[in-house]
Enzyme design. Structure first.
Site, PDB file in Angstrom:
ATOM      1  N   LYS A 172       0.980   2.815   1.304  1.00  0.00           N
ATOM      2  CA  LYS A 172       1.856   2.357   0.226  1.00  0.00           C
ATOM      3  C   LYS A 172       2.917   3.419  -0.135  1.00  0.00           C
ATOM      4  O   LYS A 172       2.880   4.533   0.368  1.00  0.00           O
ATOM      5  CB  LYS A 172       1.013   1.942  -0.983  1.00  0.00           C
ATOM      6  CG  LYS A 172       0.031   0.795  -0.656  1.00  0.00           C
ATOM      7  CD  LYS A 172       0.710  -0.536  -0.421  1.00  0.00           C
ATOM      8  CE  LYS A 172      -0.067  -1.601   0.323  1.00  0.00           C
ATOM      9  NZ  LYS A 172      -1.316  -2.052  -0.211  1.00  0.00           N
TER      10      LYS A 172
HETATM   11  C1  LIG Z   1      -2.506  -3.080  -0.225  1.00  0.00           C
HETATM   12  C2  LIG Z   1      -2.526  -4.329  -1.032  1.00  0.00           C
HETATM   13  C3  LIG Z   1      -3.517  -4.586  -1.990  1.00  0.00           C
HETATM   14  C4  LIG Z   1      -4.755  -3.752  -2.104  1.00  0.00           C
HETATM   15  O1  LIG Z   1      -4.541  -2.445  -2.418  1.00  0.00           O
HETATM   16  P1  LIG Z   1      -5.806  -1.420  -2.376  1.00  0.00           P
HETATM   17  O2  LIG Z   1      -5.303  -0.258  -3.159  1.00  0.00           O
HETATM   18  O3  LIG Z   1      -6.031  -1.109  -0.931  1.00  0.00           O
HETATM   19  O4  LIG Z   1      -6.942  -2.093  -3.014  1.00  0.00           O
HETATM   20  C5  LIG Z   1      -3.392  -5.675  -2.802  1.00  0.00           C
HETATM   21  N1  LIG Z   1      -2.360  -6.528  -2.671  1.00  0.00           N
HETATM   22  C6  LIG Z   1      -1.401  -6.349  -1.741  1.00  0.00           C
HETATM   23  C7  LIG Z   1      -0.264  -7.320  -1.666  1.00  0.00           C
HETATM   24  C8  LIG Z   1      -1.471  -5.257  -0.875  1.00  0.00           C
HETATM   25  O5  LIG Z   1      -0.541  -5.110   0.080  1.00  0.00           O
END
Ligand SMILES: *Cc1c(COP(=O)(O)O)cnc(C)c1O
Length: 392
Positions: free
Chosen positions: A185
């Protein structure tokens, strides 16, 4: 072109500053939630402009806590886009509620407010918009629906740091917003996330539930100011962040603007080249909002290309370039079909876009020759595929 050039789909912008910050925490001996996490929360809230930011172990955990805080229960329905990661919908199932999928706007790939409205029933309690790739959803329309039908809005902002909608930063728009700090991210702590809210009651509830339902400042029980005595008032969860993660998050937060500008520059460079290629559709950033550019979703014009998405992914891989597809719509996965009866054909826009999209590498530590190599590789493949079609 260098055949040995390997460009992964993603590489985190982490370096010696993160190593030093993490090392300092390890040396301090305080390894779990503590002063660094409190500092990270305060600085994050300051950056977004909310009264509260609550650090959690993942965005998935945060979405679970947010739905718990608004009181989602067994039998309730929560509307989510079918074009998302399974986390957005699975948290609804955690609470015994039903994720109701909705189709997307084929331009932005974000949830379509008109389709949300069609799926509202007397059991609908909430909407979880996902800001696909970092571009904010149609938040005014979604909030208008929420008001008219008395629904909660919890934003899945896993892609949307930093992003803004009509001048308001994502994180400040709805009563509860959840960010992800997963490894891929736009800000990373390896694993982690943050809930932002201006509502004191929601903040208190998610703080309580993220750490076993133990009263205020549970983490302090092993500090000098703390005491051995505590009271459990709820069956909570173990969803806290650690100071090891928060120390890295602070370094990342301090360079977020710079990382974000670099992403935007890469997206504009891609757009500049790919918009001129007839067989490609480039992502469109709407005028009234600003994307975090977590993803760069490129789409092949199915009616004009003899190439297809899978061939392009394979060709790029052969040239050492990683790419991905966001997302396989939830209604095409066995779980959502078997448990909730969804079928292929249920969401035509999501399926059509899924069939022709791929996400190109876009990350702040990409070198300019890597960006140009990706551009050349895509262009050469599309040209070759079109020519072979003519010859055929
Ligand atoms: C990455 C992601 C999540 C989950 O994030 P985590 O921190 O790994 O739990 C939720 N929603 C979307 C759209 C994502 O891309």
């Amino acid at each position: 072109m260098e055949p040995s050039l390997i460009i992964p789909f993603h590489k985190a912008d982490v370096g010696e500053d993160e190593v030093e910050a993490v090392s300092a925490v390890v040396r301090s001996g305080w390894l779990t939630m503590g002063p660094k996490t409190i500092q990270f929360e305060e600085e994050f809230a300051g950056y977004i402009g909310t009264r509260h930011a609550i650090a959690i172990s993942s965005c998935t955990a945060g979405l679970h806590l947010a739905l718990e805080a608004i009181g989602i229960k067994k039998g309730d329905e929560v509307i989510v886009p079918t074009t998302t990661f399974t986390a957005t919908a699975e948290v609804v199932v955690y609470l015994g509620a039903v994720p109701v999928l909705a189709d997307i706007d084929p331009v932005t790939l974000n949830i379509d407010p008109a389709d949300i409205e069609r799926r509202i029933t007397p059991r609908t309690r909430a909407i979880i918009p996902v800001h696909y790739g970092g571009q904010p959803c149609d938040m005014d329309e979604i909030h208008e629906l929420a008001k008219r039908y008395d629904l909660h809005v919890v934003e899945d902002a896993a892609h949307a740091l930093p992003a803004s909608y009509r001048g308001v930063r994502i994180g400040k728009f709805s009563p509860l917003t959840v960010f992800s700090f997963y490894a891929t991210k736009t800000l990373t702590t390896g694993e982690g996330g943050m809930i932002t809210t201006d509502d004191d009651a929601y903040a208190a509830r998610v703080r309580l539930m993220r750490l076993h339902g133990i009263g205020r400042d549970a983490w302090k029980r092993y500090t000098k100011e703390g005491s051995w005595y505590y009271e459990v008032t709820e069956a909570g969860y173990k969803y806290n962040m650690t100071d090891v993660q928060s120390s890295m998050g602070l370094v990342q937060l301090h360079k977020l603007e710079r990382m974000s500008e670099t992403r935007r520059r890469i997206a504009l460079r891609y757009n500049q080249e790919f918009a001129a290629i007839e067989q490609l559709d480039v992502p469109v950033e709407k005028k009234d909002r600003s994307s975090a550019w977590h993803l760069y979703p490129l789409r092949l014009r199915s009616e004009s290309v003899s190439t297809n998405r899978d061939q392009l992914i394979r060709a790029m891989k052969e040239k050492g370039i990683g790419s991905s597809v966001h997302f396989i719509p939830l209604h095409l996965h066995p779980y959502y079909q078997e448990r909730f009866g969804y079928r292929r054909g249920d969401f035509p826009f999501a399926e059509a876009e899924y069939g022709r999209c791929l996400s190109l590498p876009i990350f702040p530590v990409m070198r300019s020759e890597e960006i140009e190599y990706v551009i050349d590789t895509v262009r050469n493949h599309v040209n070759l595929a079109s020519r072979s079609r003519v010859a055929f």
